[in-house]
Scaffold this motif. Sequence first.
Motif, PDB file in Angstrom:
ATOM      1  N   CYS A   1       0.821  -1.221   0.000  1.00  0.00           N
ATOM      2  CA  CYS A   1       0.000   0.000   0.000  1.00  0.00           C
ATOM      3  C   CYS A   1       0.856   1.273   0.000  1.00  0.00           C
ATOM      4  CB  CYS A   1      -0.973   0.005   1.166  1.00  0.00           C
ATOM      5  SG  CYS A   1      -0.243   0.380   2.772  1.00  0.00           S
ATOM      6  N   GLY A   2       2.087   1.189   0.518  1.00  0.00           N
ATOM      7  CA  GLY A   2       3.000   2.331   0.498  1.00  0.00           C
ATOM      8  C   GLY A   2       2.806   3.358   1.590  1.00  0.00           C
ATOM      9  N   LYS A   3       1.843   3.166   2.464  1.00  0.00           N
ATOM     10  CA  LYS A   3       1.574   4.151   3.520  1.00  0.00           C
ATOM     11  C   LYS A   3       2.702   4.250   4.550  1.00  0.00           C
ATOM     12  CE  LYS A   3      -3.416   3.916   3.166  1.00  0.00           C
ATOM     13  NZ  LYS A   3      -4.673   3.600   3.860  1.00  0.00           N
ATOM     14  N   CYS A   4       3.545   3.254   4.594  1.00  0.00           N
ATOM     15  CA  CYS A   4       4.603   3.194   5.600  1.00  0.00           C
ATOM     16  C   CYS A   4       5.877   3.930   5.184  1.00  0.00           C
ATOM     17  CB  CYS A   4       4.957   1.740   5.867  1.00  0.00           C
ATOM     18  SG  CYS A   4       5.484   0.865   4.380  1.00  0.00           S
ATOM     19  N   VAL A   5       6.002   4.285   3.936  1.00  0.00           N
ATOM     20  CA  VAL A   5       7.268   4.811   3.415  1.00  0.00           C
ATOM     21  C   VAL A   5       7.711   6.074   4.150  1.00  0.00           C
ATOM     22  CG1 VAL A   5       8.411   5.752   1.383  1.00  0.00           C
ATOM     23  CG2 VAL A   5       6.998   3.709   1.178  1.00  0.00           C
ATOM     24  N   ARG A   6       6.806   6.995   4.386  1.00  0.00           N
ATOM     25  CA  ARG A   6       7.177   8.246   5.073  1.00  0.00           C
ATOM     26  C   ARG A   6       7.723   7.962   6.470  1.00  0.00           C
ATOM     27  NH1 ARG A   6       2.745  12.598   5.282  1.00  0.00           N
ATOM     28  NH2 ARG A   6       3.341  12.749   3.106  1.00  0.00           N
ATOM     29  N   HIS A   7       7.052   7.094   7.212  1.00  0.00           N
ATOM     30  CA  HIS A   7       7.519   6.788   8.561  1.00  0.00           C
ATOM     31  C   HIS A   7       8.847   6.033   8.521  1.00  0.00           C
ATOM     32  CE1 HIS A   7       7.063   4.752  12.663  1.00  0.00           C
ATOM     33  NE2 HIS A   7       7.478   5.970  12.858  1.00  0.00           N
ATOM     34  N   ALA A   8       8.998   5.129   7.567  1.00  0.00           N
ATOM     35  CA  ALA A   8      10.258   4.386   7.427  1.00  0.00           C
ATOM     36  C   ALA A   8      11.414   5.341   7.138  1.00  0.00           C
ATOM     37  CB  ALA A   8      10.134   3.336   6.327  1.00  0.00           C
ATOM     38  N   LYS A   9      11.185   6.348   6.307  1.00  0.00           N
ATOM     39  CA  LYS A   9      12.227   7.343   6.020  1.00  0.00           C
ATOM     40  C   LYS A   9      12.639   8.067   7.292  1.00  0.00           C
ATOM     41  CE  LYS A   9      11.077   8.472   1.239  1.00  0.00           C
ATOM     42  NZ  LYS A   9      10.579   9.522   0.331  1.00  0.00           N
ATOM     43  N   GLU A  10      11.659   8.395   8.145  1.00  0.00           N
ATOM     44  CA  GLU A  10      11.965   9.058   9.417  1.00  0.00           C
ATOM     45  C   GLU A  10      12.809   8.165  10.318  1.00  0.00           C
ATOM     46  OE1 GLU A  10       8.437  10.469  11.367  1.00  0.00           O
ATOM     47  OE2 GLU A  10       7.722  11.472   9.544  1.00  0.00           O
ATOM     48  N   VAL A  11      12.470   6.887  10.374  1.00  0.00           N
ATOM     49  CA  VAL A  11      13.239   5.940  11.205  1.00  0.00           C
ATOM     50  C   VAL A  11      14.670   5.838  10.687  1.00  0.00           C
ATOM     51  CG1 VAL A  11      13.437   3.544  11.979  1.00  0.00           C
ATOM     52  CG2 VAL A  11      11.188   4.639  11.891  1.00  0.00           C
ATOM     53  N   ILE A  12      14.830   5.727   9.386  1.00  0.00           N
ATOM     54  CA  ILE A  12      16.170   5.662   8.793  1.00  0.00           C
ATOM     55  C   ILE A  12      16.960   6.923   9.125  1.00  0.00           C
ATOM     56  CG2 ILE A  12      17.473   5.666   6.617  1.00  0.00           C
ATOM     57  CD1 ILE A  12      15.204   3.896   5.463  1.00  0.00           C
ATOM     58  N   TYR A  13      16.348   8.077   8.926  1.00  0.00           N
ATOM     59  CA  TYR A  13      17.022   9.352   9.181  1.00  0.00           C
ATOM     60  C   TYR A  13      17.423   9.477  10.655  1.00  0.00           C
ATOM     61  CZ  TYR A  13      17.830  14.315   9.770  1.00  0.00           C
ATOM     62  OH  TYR A  13      18.385  15.522  10.103  1.00  0.00           O
ATOM     63  N   ASN A  14      16.486   9.207  11.548  1.00  0.00           N
ATOM     64  CA  ASN A  14      16.763   9.353  12.977  1.00  0.00           C
ATOM     65  C   ASN A  14      17.855   8.400  13.441  1.00  0.00           C
ATOM     66  OD1 ASN A  14      14.870  11.394  13.267  1.00  0.00           O
ATOM     67  ND2 ASN A  14      13.241   9.984  13.875  1.00  0.00           N
ATOM     68  N   GLU A  15      17.821   7.173  12.964  1.00  0.00           N
ATOM     69  CA  GLU A  15      18.853   6.207  13.369  1.00  0.00           C
ATOM     70  C   GLU A  15      20.216   6.602  12.795  1.00  0.00           C
ATOM     71  OE1 GLU A  15      19.932   2.879  15.644  1.00  0.00           O
ATOM     72  OE2 GLU A  15      18.134   4.116  15.611  1.00  0.00           O
ATOM     73  N   SER A  16      20.228   7.100  11.582  1.00  0.00           N
ATOM     74  CA  SER A  16      21.483   7.555  10.969  1.00  0.00           C
ATOM     75  C   SER A  16      22.072   8.725  11.747  1.00  0.00           C
ATOM     76  CB  SER A  16      21.247   7.975   9.518  1.00  0.00           C
ATOM     77  OG  SER A  16      20.841   6.878   8.753  1.00  0.00           O
ATOM     78  N   GLN A  17      21.222   9.643  12.178  1.00  0.00           N
ATOM     79  CA  GLN A  17      21.683  10.781  12.969  1.00  0.00           C
ATOM     80  C   GLN A  17      22.234  10.321  14.317  1.00  0.00           C
ATOM     81  OE1 GLN A  17      21.876  14.088  12.017  1.00  0.00           O
ATOM     82  NE2 GLN A  17      21.478  13.100  10.057  1.00  0.00           N
ATOM     83  N   LEU A  18      21.573   9.357  14.932  1.00  0.00           N
ATOM     84  CA  LEU A  18      22.038   8.818  16.207  1.00  0.00           C
ATOM     85  C   LEU A  18      23.417   8.178  16.059  1.00  0.00           C
ATOM     86  CD1 LEU A  18      21.384   8.254  19.178  1.00  0.00           C
ATOM     87  CD2 LEU A  18      20.249   6.162  18.428  1.00  0.00           C
ATOM     88  N   ILE A  19      23.611   7.431  14.990  1.00  0.00           N
ATOM     89  CA  ILE A  19      24.905   6.807  14.725  1.00  0.00           C
ATOM     90  C   ILE A  19      25.980   7.873  14.540  1.00  0.00           C
ATOM     91  CG2 ILE A  19      26.209   5.450  13.028  1.00  0.00           C
ATOM     92  CD1 ILE A  19      23.569   3.873  12.565  1.00  0.00           C
ATOM     93  N   THR A  20      25.661   8.920  13.800  1.00  0.00           N
ATOM     94  CA  THR A  20      26.614  10.017  13.565  1.00  0.00           C
ATOM     95  C   THR A  20      26.998  10.679  14.888  1.00  0.00           C
ATOM     96  OG1 THR A  20      25.688  10.393  11.369  1.00  0.00           O
ATOM     97  CG2 THR A  20      26.967  12.195  12.347  1.00  0.00           C
ATOM     98  N   LEU A  21      26.019  10.922  15.747  1.00  0.00           N
ATOM     99  CA  LEU A  21      26.299  11.546  17.038  1.00  0.00           C
ATOM    100  C   LEU A  21      27.158  10.640  17.925  1.00  0.00           C
ATOM    101  CD1 LEU A  21      22.856  13.170  17.880  1.00  0.00           C
ATOM    102  CD2 LEU A  21      24.988  14.363  17.333  1.00  0.00           C
ATOM    103  N   GLN A  22      26.883   9.345  17.880  1.00  0.00           N
ATOM    104  CA  GLN A  22      27.666   8.414  18.685  1.00  0.00           C
ATOM    105  C   GLN A  22      29.111   8.338  18.211  1.00  0.00           C
ATOM    106  OE1 GLN A  22      25.301   4.855  18.338  1.00  0.00           O
ATOM    107  NE2 GLN A  22      24.075   5.357  20.139  1.00  0.00           N
ATOM    108  N   LYS A  23      29.314   8.416  16.922  1.00  0.00           N
ATOM    109  CA  LYS A  23      30.670   8.392  16.388  1.00  0.00           C
ATOM    110  C   LYS A  23      31.438   9.652  16.740  1.00  0.00           C
ATOM    111  CE  LYS A  23      29.890   5.287  12.519  1.00  0.00           C
ATOM    112  NZ  LYS A  23      29.841   5.153  11.045  1.00  0.00           N
ATOM    113  N   ALA A  24      30.713  10.791  16.810  1.00  0.00           N
ATOM    114  CA  ALA A  24      31.347  12.071  17.116  1.00  0.00           C
ATOM    115  C   ALA A  24      31.741  12.182  18.587  1.00  0.00           C
ATOM    116  CB  ALA A  24      30.407  13.224  16.737  1.00  0.00           C
ATOM    117  N   SER A  25      31.116  11.386  19.447  1.00  0.00           N
ATOM    118  CA  SER A  25      31.395  11.472  20.890  1.00  0.00           C
ATOM    119  C   SER A  25      32.679  10.808  21.266  1.00  0.00           C
ATOM    120  CB  SER A  25      30.276  10.824  21.687  1.00  0.00           C
ATOM    121  OG  SER A  25      29.048  11.369  21.403  1.00  0.00           O
TER     122      SER A  25
END
Length: 63
Positions: free
Chosen positions: A39-63
Amino acid sequence: MLVCICHSVSDKTIKHWVRQQGVTSIRELRQLTPLGSQCGKCVRHAKEVIYNESQLITLQKAS
């Protein structure tokens, strides 16, 4: 929490693929899961999860 109800793909599954395989896009995620192929209704939320997790990884690497 389920992100893709049609294929039972959870946010934990998406986060796993971001961390283990370096997934950064829906296209890459679709190579590993059937997310968004019905149905494709999940794509927007999945993009948010990908983005947020990627940002978390970046912050953890910077620490």
